[in-house]
Structure formats: C-alpha cells, structure tokens
Motif scaffolding. Sequence first.
Motif, PDB file in Angstrom:
ATOM      1  N   GLY A 100      -8.444 -22.382 -16.789  1.00 27.16           N
ATOM      2  CA  GLY A 100      -7.916 -21.531 -17.677  1.00 27.16           C
ATOM      3  C   GLY A 100      -7.529 -20.603 -17.006  1.00 27.16           C
ATOM      4  N   TYR A 101      -8.446 -19.126 -15.855  1.00 24.54           N
ATOM      5  CA  TYR A 101      -7.935 -18.378 -14.844  1.00 24.54           C
ATOM      6  C   TYR A 101      -8.080 -18.778 -14.087  1.00 24.54           C
ATOM      7  CZ  TYR A 101      -7.595 -14.873 -19.253  1.00 24.54           C
ATOM      8  OH  TYR A 101      -6.887 -14.134 -20.269  1.00 24.54           O
ATOM      9  N   THR A 102      -7.061 -17.859 -13.577  1.00 19.91           N
ATOM     10  CA  THR A 102      -7.676 -17.985 -11.684  1.00 19.91           C
ATOM     11  C   THR A 102      -8.011 -16.996 -10.633  1.00 19.91           C
ATOM     12  OG1 THR A 102      -6.330 -19.991 -11.202  1.00 19.91           O
ATOM     13  CG2 THR A 102      -6.489 -18.778  -9.525  1.00 19.91           C
ATOM     14  N   TYR A 103      -8.681 -16.100 -10.214  1.00 17.54           N
ATOM     15  CA  TYR A 103      -8.850 -15.027  -9.349  1.00 17.54           C
ATOM     16  C   TYR A 103      -8.075 -15.198  -7.846  1.00 17.54           C
ATOM     17  CZ  TYR A 103     -11.396 -11.719  -6.831  1.00 17.54           C
ATOM     18  OH  TYR A 103     -12.009 -10.636  -6.005  1.00 17.54           O
ATOM     19  N   SER A 120      -2.225 -24.970 -18.826  1.00 22.79           N
ATOM     20  CA  SER A 120      -1.588 -26.001 -18.892  1.00 22.79           C
ATOM     21  C   SER A 120      -2.307 -27.220 -18.249  1.00 22.79           C
ATOM     22  CB  SER A 120      -0.441 -26.024 -17.501  1.00 22.79           C
ATOM     23  OG  SER A 120      -1.072 -25.384 -16.483  1.00 22.79           O
ATOM     24  N   LEU A 121      -2.005 -28.227 -18.884  1.00 20.89           N
ATOM     25  CA  LEU A 121      -2.780 -29.348 -18.089  1.00 20.89           C
ATOM     26  C   LEU A 121      -2.883 -29.447 -16.123  1.00 20.89           C
ATOM     27  CD1 LEU A 121      -4.076 -32.154 -18.040  1.00 20.89           C
ATOM     28  CD2 LEU A 121      -2.046 -33.544 -18.487  1.00 20.89           C
ATOM     29  N   ALA A 122      -2.312 -29.375 -15.818  1.00 24.77           N
ATOM     30  CA  ALA A 122      -2.239 -29.356 -14.595  1.00 24.77           C
ATOM     31  C   ALA A 122      -3.109 -28.462 -13.796  1.00 24.77           C
ATOM     32  CB  ALA A 122      -0.804 -28.555 -13.395  1.00 24.77           C
ATOM     33  N   ALA A 123      -3.460 -26.746 -14.966  1.00 22.64           N
ATOM     34  CA  ALA A 123      -4.232 -25.800 -14.494  1.00 22.64           C
ATOM     35  C   ALA A 123      -6.197 -26.520 -14.544  1.00 22.64           C
ATOM     36  CB  ALA A 123      -3.742 -24.549 -14.752  1.00 22.64           C
ATOM     37  N   TYR A 124      -5.138 -26.928 -15.146  1.00 21.03           N
ATOM     38  CA  TYR A 124      -7.232 -27.992 -15.517  1.00 21.03           C
ATOM     39  C   TYR A 124      -7.562 -28.769 -14.607  1.00 21.03           C
ATOM     40  CZ  TYR A 124     -10.578 -31.707 -17.026  1.00 21.03           C
ATOM     41  OH  TYR A 124     -11.716 -31.837 -17.529  1.00 21.03           O
ATOM     42  N   GLU A 125      -6.431 -29.966 -14.373  1.00 15.65           N
ATOM     43  CA  GLU A 125      -7.111 -30.476 -12.972  1.00 15.65           C
ATOM     44  C   GLU A 125      -7.341 -30.397 -12.173  1.00 15.65           C
ATOM     45  OE1 GLU A 125      -6.954 -33.869 -13.955  1.00 15.65           O
ATOM     46  OE2 GLU A 125      -5.808 -34.266 -15.437  1.00 15.65           O
ATOM     47  N   ARG A 126      -6.919 -28.936 -11.535  1.00 18.10           N
ATOM     48  CA  ARG A 126      -6.650 -28.048  -9.983  1.00 18.10           C
ATOM     49  C   ARG A 126      -8.037 -27.529 -10.666  1.00 18.10           C
ATOM     50  NH1 ARG A 126      -5.945 -22.822  -9.535  1.00 18.10           N
ATOM     51  NH2 ARG A 126      -4.598 -22.475 -11.112  1.00 18.10           N
ATOM     52  N   GLN A 127      -8.436 -27.065 -11.006  1.00 19.03           N
ATOM     53  CA  GLN A 127      -9.751 -26.250 -11.272  1.00 19.03           C
ATOM     54  C   GLN A 127     -10.873 -26.594 -11.967  1.00 19.03           C
ATOM     55  OE1 GLN A 127      -8.512 -22.674 -13.905  1.00 19.03           O
ATOM     56  NE2 GLN A 127      -8.588 -21.792 -12.252  1.00 19.03           N
ATOM     57  N   ARG A 128     -10.210 -28.178 -12.583  1.00 15.00           N
ATOM     58  CA  ARG A 128     -11.588 -29.158 -12.427  1.00 15.00           C
ATOM     59  C   ARG A 128     -11.862 -29.738 -11.400  1.00 15.00           C
ATOM     60  NH1 ARG A 128     -14.751 -32.295 -15.988  1.00 15.00           N
ATOM     61  NH2 ARG A 128     -16.352 -33.385 -14.706  1.00 15.00           N
ATOM     62  N   ALA A 129     -11.274 -29.781 -10.497  1.00 15.62           N
ATOM     63  CA  ALA A 129     -11.447 -30.595  -8.783  1.00 15.62           C
ATOM     64  C   ALA A 129     -12.226 -29.692  -8.114  1.00 15.62           C
ATOM     65  CB  ALA A 129     -10.160 -30.956  -8.219  1.00 15.62           C
TER      66      ALA A 129
END
Length: 325
Positions: A100-103, A120-129
């Motif tokens: 949910g936060y990007t460094y 967002s859902l897109a952020a979740y998908e990216r960070q979960r990967a």
Amino acid sequence: MPFARLATATTPTAHLGLGLAAVGRPGYITLDRAADLGEGHDRTVENLRTRTHELLDAAYAQGVRYIDAARSYGRSEEFLADWLKSRPDVTDVVVGSKWGYTYTAGWTTDAERHEVKDHSLAAYERQRAETDAILGDRLDLYQIHSVTPDSPALTDKDLHARLAEAAAQGVTVGFSTSGPRQADAVRAALAVTVDGEPLFRTVQSTYNILETSAGPALAEAHDAGLTVIVKEGMANGRLAAPHAPEPLRAVAEETGLGCDAVALAFVLRQSWTGVVLSGAATTVQLASNLHAAAVDLTDDQLARLTPLAETPEAYWQHRSALPWH
C-alpha cells in the motif's frame, strides 16, 4: 491462522515481535537515529543488512517469533528473506509484511518523499508479486498499510475479492491503521465482508502511553476474533529514556528497568493485545525492549501513566512533524 502458533508459545517474549521499519532503510523518523545507526557509510545496504541479521538472530534467540516488514521499509523484505534462507532450521517464525506504500527515497535520508501511498487493486497486484518474489511461501500475513477511514481499500469490492483469494490460498489478510481516526478505520474494516464472512483477521495499530484513542476499537476487534498487533509502542522514541516524561521515568526507576520496557509493558497489559512490536535498531535496544515481558505494572503505576495520553489530533500532529533522518 499463523498467530495461533503464538497462542501456545512457551517463551515469555513470544508476544513481542520485531518490526524492521528502522533498519530496512537508511532514513526514518525515530528520535536519536544518528546515535543508533551513525551517519553516511554506516547506512550502506550491506551494513544495514548485517545489522538486520544481527537483530533477527538476537530476537529469535530471545524467543521472538513474529517479524514485521513492509514493501515501503526499503529492503526489509529482502534482508528478512536472506536471513530466513541462511537459517533453514528457523521454521517457527510468523512473517508479516504490508502493501500500500511504495518506497521512493532511493536509499537516501533527504528525499522529498520517502514513500507514496496507493491502496488500489493495481498497487496490490504489483506489490503482492514483488513480495512473493522475495518471501515466497514464507509469507504468513499480508496487511494493507495504514488504512484510514477514507481509504478506497475499505470499499473496493474487486480488491476485497482478490484479498479473499489470497486468504483461501493460505495467506492471512490484515490491515494496519494510522492517523487521528484510527478507531474509525478499525471499525470500518471490521464491517468489510466477502460472501458474508469477515475479510480481515488481524489489525495493526499505533497504541502507546501517549496515544490510546484506538483502544476501545481494538478491544472490539479482539472480541471479533482478530489478532491485534501494536506498533509504535515507543512513540517513535518519545518514550525512550532521553525523552520520556517524568511519570514514566519514575515508574521505570521503581521497576529497575528502562523506560522502554515499561512503555511496552503498558501495551502488553491491555487485555486485547496479541503482539507488541519492538522497533529496535540495535541489539542493546532490543534486549532492553524485551524486558517488557518481565514488567508487572501495578494499578497505581498504570494510574500514573494513563494521564500522559494526548488527544489523537495533538499526537499525530507531533508525529507528522518528526523529521526523516
């Protein structure tokens, strides 16, 4: 749920965890950070990797079994994954991280923005990967980072469906909170369901001697079956000995232990507390923090500490003014 493993743990420190916010990146808002980490070359990636591994070794040896990282804590997931790979016999720790936060600080202490929020859902998908690529099947708990009452994560049904899929695959789904309306955020999250079932199984909130406003909502979360994790029990260093208010100093002197141990013991004393995080940056700090398990605060001592609580607005205004250093 992975936290069920802590319920039967026999070590006194099993309900104290180690958070990696202070050592996974060179800059943070904890007071006296220069004294803890040094300056310049002392904060290289390799030096902080080594420091993190030393802390993890010390924490594990002293009975700590929950480790807390986040995508925005610099390289915390990477450091933790390296440690786990080098300790194949360590199979009983509970590993949590957050999305949910990007460094965005680029391994500096003076960046204009150190992290960027996106629920967002897109952020979740990216960070979960990204998390899966680093921690793989060692990830036990994945939390939404710093939910506030206006977070789209509370209303995004598509996101809820994806989180429910993760839960069905064995990853516990939780959330953390921050800001002066933590209680509202907790209660809103408790109402989130998928197919009639509660989505979240853990909540991580700021609670300490100076900021107690989330307490009643956390008690409700506990009663609803969630594991409650407490962060910032030291109020980003404001409750450490050099800065601690006089009543806390007095109680610490009576116990014969440090202000930090007393501050964390205050949180452990709450009936709804599941795990309290140490944010130690040195092994000496960690050892002192873990003494909290041995502090038995009296009703009189608790009564003298309780009036130190600030309004949530004042507390979070003070916190937002702390510099990254």
